[in-house]
Design a protein around this motif. Sequence first.
Motif, PDB file in Angstrom:
ATOM      1  N   LYS A 133     -79.904 -96.403  19.862  1.00 55.98           N
ATOM      2  CA  LYS A 133     -79.667 -95.000  19.517  1.00 55.98           C
ATOM      3  C   LYS A 133     -78.902 -94.273  20.622  1.00 55.98           C
ATOM      4  O   LYS A 133     -77.931 -93.556  20.364  1.00 55.98           O
ATOM      5  N   ALA A 134     -79.335 -94.475  21.852  1.00 54.98           N
ATOM      6  CA  ALA A 134     -78.692 -93.813  22.995  1.00 54.98           C
ATOM      7  C   ALA A 134     -77.240 -94.274  23.122  1.00 54.98           C
ATOM      8  O   ALA A 134     -76.328 -93.492  23.411  1.00 54.98           O
ATOM      9  N   MET A 135     -77.031 -95.557  22.885  1.00 54.89           N
ATOM     10  CA  MET A 135     -75.688 -96.128  22.957  1.00 54.89           C
ATOM     11  C   MET A 135     -74.783 -95.518  21.888  1.00 54.89           C
ATOM     12  O   MET A 135     -73.652 -95.113  22.154  1.00 54.89           O
ATOM     13  N   GLU A 136     -75.297 -95.436  20.664  1.00 57.83           N
ATOM     14  CA  GLU A 136     -74.507 -94.846  19.569  1.00 57.83           C
ATOM     15  C   GLU A 136     -74.186 -93.375  19.879  1.00 57.83           C
ATOM     16  O   GLU A 136     -73.111 -92.888  19.560  1.00 57.83           O
ATOM     17  N   ARG A 137     -75.128 -92.702  20.498  1.00 54.50           N
ATOM     18  CA  ARG A 137     -74.918 -91.293  20.830  1.00 54.50           C
ATOM     19  C   ARG A 137     -73.734 -91.135  21.800  1.00 54.50           C
ATOM     20  O   ARG A 137     -72.882 -90.263  21.618  1.00 54.50           O
ATOM     21  N   THR A 138     -73.658 -91.989  22.828  1.00 58.90           N
ATOM     22  CA  THR A 138     -72.544 -91.868  23.773  1.00 58.90           C
ATOM     23  C   THR A 138     -71.208 -92.124  23.066  1.00 58.90           C
ATOM     24  O   THR A 138     -70.209 -91.474  23.360  1.00 58.90           O
ATOM     25  N   MET A 139     -71.216 -93.038  22.094  1.00 62.90           N
ATOM     26  CA  MET A 139     -69.955 -93.327  21.400  1.00 62.90           C
ATOM     27  C   MET A 139     -69.578 -92.205  20.432  1.00 62.90           C
ATOM     28  O   MET A 139     -68.404 -91.956  20.190  1.00 62.90           O
ATOM     29  N   GLU A 140     -70.613 -91.528  19.915  1.00 57.50           N
ATOM     30  CA  GLU A 140     -70.350 -90.370  19.059  1.00 57.50           C
ATOM     31  C   GLU A 140     -69.666 -89.269  19.885  1.00 57.50           C
ATOM     32  O   GLU A 140     -68.683 -88.666  19.441  1.00 57.50           O
ATOM     33  N   VAL A 141     -70.165 -89.049  21.089  1.00 59.11           N
ATOM     34  CA  VAL A 141     -69.559 -88.043  21.961  1.00 59.11           C
ATOM     35  C   VAL A 141     -68.136 -88.466  22.342  1.00 59.11           C
ATOM     36  O   VAL A 141     -67.226 -87.636  22.396  1.00 59.11           O
ATOM     37  N   ALA A 142     -67.936 -89.768  22.558  1.00 63.06           N
ATOM     38  CA  ALA A 142     -66.595 -90.255  22.901  1.00 63.06           C
ATOM     39  C   ALA A 142     -65.617 -90.004  21.748  1.00 63.06           C
ATOM     40  O   ALA A 142     -64.478 -89.580  21.963  1.00 63.06           O
ATOM     41  N   ARG A 143     -66.075 -90.261  20.516  1.00 65.68           N
ATOM     42  CA  ARG A 143     -65.189 -90.031  19.361  1.00 65.68           C
ATOM     43  C   ARG A 143     -64.866 -88.545  19.225  1.00 65.68           C
ATOM     44  O   ARG A 143     -63.739 -88.152  18.947  1.00 65.68           O
ATOM     45  N   ASP A 144     -65.873 -87.708  19.466  1.00 64.26           N
ATOM     46  CA  ASP A 144     -65.645 -86.265  19.415  1.00 64.26           C
ATOM     47  C   ASP A 144     -64.678 -85.836  20.520  1.00 64.26           C
ATOM     48  O   ASP A 144     -63.803 -84.998  20.297  1.00 64.26           O
ATOM     49  N   ALA A 145     -64.831 -86.434  21.693  1.00 62.37           N
ATOM     50  CA  ALA A 145     -63.938 -86.102  22.807  1.00 62.37           C
ATOM     51  C   ALA A 145     -62.497 -86.464  22.450  1.00 62.37           C
ATOM     52  O   ALA A 145     -61.561 -85.708  22.724  1.00 62.37           O
ATOM     53  N   ALA A 146     -62.324 -87.618  21.799  1.00 61.65           N
ATOM     54  CA  ALA A 146     -60.974 -88.031  21.391  1.00 61.65           C
ATOM     55  C   ALA A 146     -60.389 -87.009  20.421  1.00 61.65           C
ATOM     56  O   ALA A 146     -59.206 -86.645  20.503  1.00 61.65           O
ATOM     57  N   GLU A 147     -61.234 -86.519  19.520  1.00 58.31           N
ATOM     58  CA  GLU A 147     -60.794 -85.513  18.555  1.00 58.31           C
ATOM     59  C   GLU A 147     -60.410 -84.211  19.278  1.00 58.31           C
ATOM     60  O   GLU A 147     -59.383 -83.596  18.974  1.00 58.31           O
ATOM     61  N   GLN A 148     -61.218 -83.823  20.247  1.00 54.51           N
ATOM     62  CA  GLN A 148     -60.902 -82.612  21.010  1.00 54.51           C
ATOM     63  C   GLN A 148     -59.574 -82.762  21.766  1.00 54.51           C
ATOM     64  O   GLN A 148     -58.793 -81.821  21.852  1.00 54.51           O
ATOM     65  N   VAL A 149     -59.336 -83.963  22.282  1.00 53.41           N
ATOM     66  CA  VAL A 149     -58.082 -84.217  23.005  1.00 53.41           C
ATOM     67  C   VAL A 149     -56.905 -84.093  22.031  1.00 53.41           C
ATOM     68  O   VAL A 149     -55.884 -83.461  22.322  1.00 53.41           O
ATOM     69  N   ARG A 150     -57.073 -84.702  20.850  1.00 56.35           N
ATOM     70  CA  ARG A 150     -56.001 -84.650  19.836  1.00 56.35           C
ATOM     71  C   ARG A 150     -55.662 -83.220  19.451  1.00 56.35           C
ATOM     72  O   ARG A 150     -54.517 -82.884  19.186  1.00 56.35           O
ATOM     73  N   ASN A 151     -56.682 -82.363  19.446  1.00 59.94           N
ATOM     74  CA  ASN A 151     -56.457 -80.981  19.026  1.00 59.94           C
ATOM     75  C   ASN A 151     -56.043 -80.055  20.166  1.00 59.94           C
ATOM     76  O   ASN A 151     -55.923 -78.862  19.983  1.00 59.94           O
ATOM     77  N   HIS A 152     -55.880 -80.615  21.354  1.00 53.50           N
ATOM     78  CA  HIS A 152     -55.564 -79.810  22.538  1.00 53.50           C
ATOM     79  C   HIS A 152     -54.048 -79.803  22.712  1.00 53.50           C
ATOM     80  O   HIS A 152     -53.422 -80.857  22.751  1.00 53.50           O
ATOM     81  N   LYS A 153     -53.470 -78.617  22.863  1.00 52.24           N
ATOM     82  CA  LYS A 153     -52.008 -78.562  22.841  1.00 52.24           C
ATOM     83  C   LYS A 153     -51.345 -79.221  24.051  1.00 52.24           C
ATOM     84  O   LYS A 153     -50.199 -79.643  23.962  1.00 52.24           O
ATOM     85  N   ASN A 154     -52.040 -79.352  25.170  1.00 51.80           N
ATOM     86  CA  ASN A 154     -51.424 -79.935  26.363  1.00 51.80           C
ATOM     87  C   ASN A 154     -51.729 -81.413  26.572  1.00 51.80           C
ATOM     88  O   ASN A 154     -51.282 -81.992  27.557  1.00 51.80           O
ATOM     89  N   LEU A 155     -52.497 -81.979  25.665  1.00 51.72           N
ATOM     90  CA  LEU A 155     -52.987 -83.337  25.929  1.00 51.72           C
ATOM     91  C   LEU A 155     -52.518 -84.337  24.884  1.00 51.72           C
ATOM     92  O   LEU A 155     -52.247 -83.975  23.738  1.00 51.72           O
ATOM     93  N   LYS A 156     -52.446 -85.603  25.323  1.00 54.17           N
ATOM     94  CA  LYS A 156     -52.056 -86.688  24.424  1.00 54.17           C
ATOM     95  C   LYS A 156     -53.004 -87.861  24.624  1.00 54.17           C
ATOM     96  O   LYS A 156     -53.147 -88.355  25.750  1.00 54.17           O
ATOM     97  N   LEU A 157     -53.641 -88.278  23.550  1.00 55.06           N
ATOM     98  CA  LEU A 157     -54.573 -89.407  23.620  1.00 55.06           C
ATOM     99  C   LEU A 157     -53.782 -90.689  23.894  1.00 55.06           C
ATOM    100  O   LEU A 157     -52.768 -90.947  23.244  1.00 55.06           O
ATOM    101  N   VAL A 158     -54.226 -91.495  24.854  1.00 54.57           N
ATOM    102  CA  VAL A 158     -53.513 -92.727  25.179  1.00 54.57           C
ATOM    103  C   VAL A 158     -53.810 -93.801  24.133  1.00 54.57           C
ATOM    104  O   VAL A 158     -52.939 -94.550  23.712  1.00 54.57           O
TER     105      VAL A 158
END
Length: 450
Positions: free
Chosen positions: A358-383
């Motif tokens: 559960k804890a492991m899945e939670r960290t990956m959920e936050v990582a996926r959300d972080a990727a989404e936040q990066v995608r929506n950020h005007k100055n950033l580009k997901l590698v």
Amino acid sequence: MHEFTPEVEALAKEVLEYSLIRLRTDPPLDGPKTAQELYELAGNTITAKGLGGHEALNLFKDVLAKACISTDHPRYLAFIPSAPSEYANLFDLVVGASALYGGSWLEGAGAVFAENQALKWISDLAGMPETSGGVFVQGGTIGNLSALVTARNTFREKRKDVSRWVIAASSDAHSSIKSAADVMDIGILLINPNQDGSLQADSAAAAIDKYHSENPSHQVFALVATAGTTNLGIIDDLEGLARCAKSRDIWFHVDGAYGLAALCAPSVRPLFNGIELADSLIVDPHKWLFAPFDACALIYRNPKLAKAAHLQKAAYLETLDDEDEWNPSDYAIHLTRRARGLPFWFSLAAHGTDEYAKAMERTMEVARDAAEQVRNHKNLKLVIEPSLSIVAFERVGWERADYEKWSDQLLADQIGFVTPSAHKGKPILRFAIVNPWTKESDISAILATL
Ligand SMILES: *Cc1c(COP(=O)(O)O)cnc(C)c1O
């Protein structure tokens, strides 16, 4: 028996109280000072008469601890952070109080028994045979080196005609693999990964065969796959590489110091298919399995081969060498060892393995959300789309110096700890999310400064 004087008793209370406060509250991130600054604050701490426990503890609390970054802070996302569970940290206090010797069964049977069950959880997740086994070593670096020494020893016995032993790995393999080759004074064949960053079987096979045909007296004896690169979390083609190694009678080692922790996470388990074919593997519970420093699980398919390579022979040790007893010292480059797997074992035993998933899945959920936040950020580009829990991105228009300056300021402002890295020659930023207490809002707070 012990001289547990009222003075020691009083210090015990202070130490435990400090430890509990540290565990209970999010500490500030803190940060380094120069040796000069520290000397001005702490002075010379080693004196003939001693400072006394109270004074020395205060010095640690007020000066020294504040000059160490809290690696378990939810906004410490640099390198690979550490996120020990409360149970694991608490049990580390017990280990510290118990004078356990973790090197031999004779001295530490109970501790070794427990450590071995924790190792078995990992080897079962990997699908290794019942007879597999290993030891907790200090870190991935020693784990990789010990595994490769075992591999070389296994082949050295069989082949006397080889003028140079060589390991093969992706050019994106961890620096500790190159370091192991240096220490062992062997060659390393670095193979370019695919466009997506993963090492694939066809490239590995072609490179190894070409190397052998050009260097007939050299022998590649081990192929190293990475299951989760430290920089981007990329997993090599384990199944294909395993077959490539087996068909050439080459040892297959998997460096999963960071990524193999996710073997227990059902959503990504298929990414590790082929791991069951490994001759040896490592994973660091101090990275993404909620254990304190320092613990690397090193597991061998056939531990007898490891013992043949690592058993130290000395007159005073002979009494320990009993076929039926498991001496952790025999399976890596070490002799004396603390029972460093116990905090991990305790946490796993107390919480149960479902909590880990559960804890492991939670960290990956936050990582996926972080990727989404990066995608929506005007100055950033997901590698790259994160496959595990590392999120890598560029700040459009920035040079290396801009990244450095931003990173220093972020720590100075005590907002977070994120350091620049590089990908394909270009500077990048990366979040390594291994702490289940890291929230989506922590990511937003950091991204807001970019
Ligand atoms: C961290 C890491 C290592 C080295 O592990 P240490 O515990 O720091 O010695 C090796 N390989 C990979 C893939 C890593 O992420």
